[in-house]
Design a protein around this motif. Structure first.
Motif, PDB file in Angstrom:
ATOM      1  N   SER A  66      -2.116   6.458 -12.718  1.00  0.00           N
ATOM      2  CA  SER A  66      -1.940   5.330 -11.802  1.00  0.00           C
ATOM      3  C   SER A  66      -2.956   4.231 -12.066  1.00  0.00           C
ATOM      4  CB  SER A  66      -2.072   5.814 -10.359  1.00  0.00           C
ATOM      5  OG  SER A  66      -3.404   6.242 -10.100  1.00  0.00           O
ATOM      6  N   ARG A  67      -4.076   4.577 -12.678  1.00  0.00           N
ATOM      7  CA  ARG A  67      -5.134   3.582 -12.900  1.00  0.00           C
ATOM      8  C   ARG A  67      -5.147   3.082 -14.345  1.00  0.00           C
ATOM      9  NH1 ARG A  67      -9.342   4.579  -9.481  1.00  0.00           N
ATOM     10  NH2 ARG A  67     -10.000   2.474 -10.011  1.00  0.00           N
ATOM     11  N   ALA A 111       2.431   1.856  -3.531  1.00  0.00           N
ATOM     12  CA  ALA A 111       1.570   2.015  -4.702  1.00  0.00           C
ATOM     13  C   ALA A 111       1.509   3.482  -5.117  1.00  0.00           C
ATOM     14  CB  ALA A 111       0.160   1.514  -4.377  1.00  0.00           C
ATOM     15  N   PRO A 112       1.365   3.733  -6.430  1.00  0.00           N
ATOM     16  CA  PRO A 112       1.248   5.128  -6.877  1.00  0.00           C
ATOM     17  C   PRO A 112      -0.024   5.774  -6.353  1.00  0.00           C
ATOM     18  CG  PRO A 112       0.760   3.615  -8.665  1.00  0.00           C
ATOM     19  CD  PRO A 112       1.263   2.780  -7.534  1.00  0.00           C
ATOM     20  N   SER A 113       0.017   7.096  -6.227  1.00  0.00           N
ATOM     21  CA  SER A 113      -1.130   7.807  -5.669  1.00  0.00           C
ATOM     22  C   SER A 113      -2.339   7.725  -6.597  1.00  0.00           C
ATOM     23  CB  SER A 113      -0.757   9.269  -5.441  1.00  0.00           C
ATOM     24  OG  SER A 113      -1.918  10.010  -5.129  1.00  0.00           O
ATOM     25  N   GLY A 114      -3.497   7.475  -6.025  1.00  0.00           N
ATOM     26  CA  GLY A 114      -4.725   7.418  -6.802  1.00  0.00           C
ATOM     27  C   GLY A 114      -5.157   8.770  -7.339  1.00  0.00           C
ATOM     28  N   VAL A 141       0.831  -1.203   0.000  1.00  0.00           N
ATOM     29  CA  VAL A 141       0.000   0.000   0.000  1.00  0.00           C
ATOM     30  C   VAL A 141       0.865   1.253   0.000  1.00  0.00           C
ATOM     31  CG1 VAL A 141      -1.634   1.326   1.376  1.00  0.00           C
ATOM     32  CG2 VAL A 141      -1.982  -1.107   1.047  1.00  0.00           C
ATOM     33  N   SER A 142       1.930   1.233   0.784  1.00  0.00           N
ATOM     34  CA  SER A 142       2.735   2.447   0.883  1.00  0.00           C
ATOM     35  C   SER A 142       3.520   2.707  -0.399  1.00  0.00           C
ATOM     36  CB  SER A 142       3.687   2.346   2.076  1.00  0.00           C
ATOM     37  OG  SER A 142       4.551   1.249   1.901  1.00  0.00           O
TER      38      SER A 142
END
Lengths: 206, 194
Positions: free
Chosen positions: B40-41, B32-35, B29-30
């Motif tokens: 990022s998606r 992962a790229p920012s939503g 989680v830490s």
């Protein structure tokens, strides 16, 4: 004539005597001792057992409204949820454990709103006695849920999960009825991206 | 530890396993790229020549085929997704290609061609569109009356340099003049990847 006047005077005095009797009749009168009087009504109230005594053990159920911003990366993401939380009561009232379910809508900037469902469990600590009737708490939250929406006119489902911290307080109004407010920070992972979720929740419960 | 020893919860395998899973999950989680970042998606397909790239949401988009000039992307129709038909035209289609003309010349040709197709009407354009990287292009939206079913088309042209133009041919049953499609176009990358 004198007899008739006596009867009229008696009929006139009877209602006043009937009204005055409860105050005049005391406990001793009822027990056959006219010298003793019944305790006053305020004293009777004081002697009644009260279930308000003692510190409040904390909430049992809560219904609330929650707002957060679960970013959609295009400027939307305002999320409005209805929440229902059930608390597990323990002999140690300072221990706070709860199960939470939320459902509602999320604004998607490029299309129609999404449906959001989130469930969570919380374990924490609450101060039930120190500043009663205010019960502040701090809890660790583990949560998971899903976003259901339409992307390019096609249904998609994104699951998410994460954990965080919640700070809040309940204000007891009467008996178990209370008002509640909380603020939480959650770090979520959804579809390979991380989200910092700040949620404000206000509600009431029993 | 013998059987007579008291159990130590902090050393029991389930607890250790749970702690390891929790630790790994927190790392995932830490990291992962920012939503908050649209990229990022999205998945990215880059042309083999490296001079342009398409960023798309998968699912529902999927790559069907690709070659040196471009690729074909598709969102399955409801019938295709339910397995009742195999293949055919998707709900949304996108074909990318490279043409040896300038953007203006290719748009003129496209407008003339659209006017010559029976049952096709020009809904919007030609009009300008600019990517998030500042590359300016032209686009045209047309509508085909049912034959056998109604379809929208959105042709987008961006300059690739050396008198070449990137051509994006969207073709779909839903209206293509939507915010989602526009955002997908504006996220196209032109030029070498930075």
């Amino acid at each position: 004539m004198t007899r008739a006047v006596s009867i009229l005077v008696a009929l006139w005095l009877l209602p006043a005597a009937a009204l005055a009797q409860p105050a005049a009749l005391g406990l001793g009168r009822r027990l056959g001792d006219p010298a003793r009087t019944a305790p006053t009504s305020s004293a009777e109230e004081e002697e009644e057992p009260s279930d308000d005594e003692g510190p409040w053990a904390g909430p049992q159920i809560q219904m609330s409204y929650a707002y957060s911003k679960l970013s959609d990366a295009y400027g939307g993401g305002d999320t409005h949820l209805a929440a229902f939380e059930v608390f597990v009561q323990w002999p140690l009232s300072e221990l706070r454990t709860s199960v939470l379910a939320e459902a509602g809508g999320r604004d998607y900037a490029l299309g129609g709103d999404d449906f959001v469902f989130r469930a969570g469990v919380g374990i924490g600590f609450q101060l039930t006695e120190l500043i009663d009737p205010l019960v502040p708490h701090i809890s660790v939250i583990a949560t998971g849920g899903a976003v259901v929406g339409q992307r390019f006119d096609t249904s998609v489902v994104y699951g998410f999960g994460g954990a965080g911290l919640e700070l809040g307080a309940e204000l007891r109004v009467v008996r178990n009825l209370h008002l509640a407010a909380s603020f939480s920070y959650l770090r979520l992972e959804m579809d390979g991206a991380a989200f910092d979720l700040f949620e404000v929740r206000v509600g009431f419960g029993l | 530890m013998t059987l007579a020893d008291p159990a130590n919860a902090s050393q029991s395998p389930p607890v250790n396993r749970a702690l390891r899973v929790l630790f790994i999950a927190s790392l995932v989680v830490s990291c992962a790229p920012s939503g908050d970042d649209p990229l990022s998606r999205l998945d990215t397909w880059e042309a083999p020549t490296g001079d342009y790239r398409i960023r798309y949401l998968a699912p529902p988009w999927a790559i069907i085929e690709e070659d040196l000039d471009g690729a074909r992307f598709q969102i399955e129709s409801t019938l295709m997704a339910s397995g009742r038909i195999d293949g055919g035209v998707g709900k949304y289609e996108l074909q990318t290609s490279r043409v040896p003309r300038s953007v203006e010349a290719e748009m003129d040709r496209e407008v003339r061609a659209s006017r010559g197709v029976a049952g096709r009407s020009i809904e919007e354009g030609p009009r300008a569109i600019t990517t998030h990287e500042g590359i300016e292009g032209l686009e045209l939206i047309t509508f085909d009356v049912p034959d056998p079913f109604e379809r929208y088309r959105r042709v987008v042209l961006f300059p690739l340099g050396a008198s070449q133009t990137l051509r994006l041919d969207f073709d779909a049953t839903p209206d293509l003049d939507s915010d989602e499609v526009t955002e997908m176009i504006r996220l196209v990358g032109i030029g070498p990847a930075s």
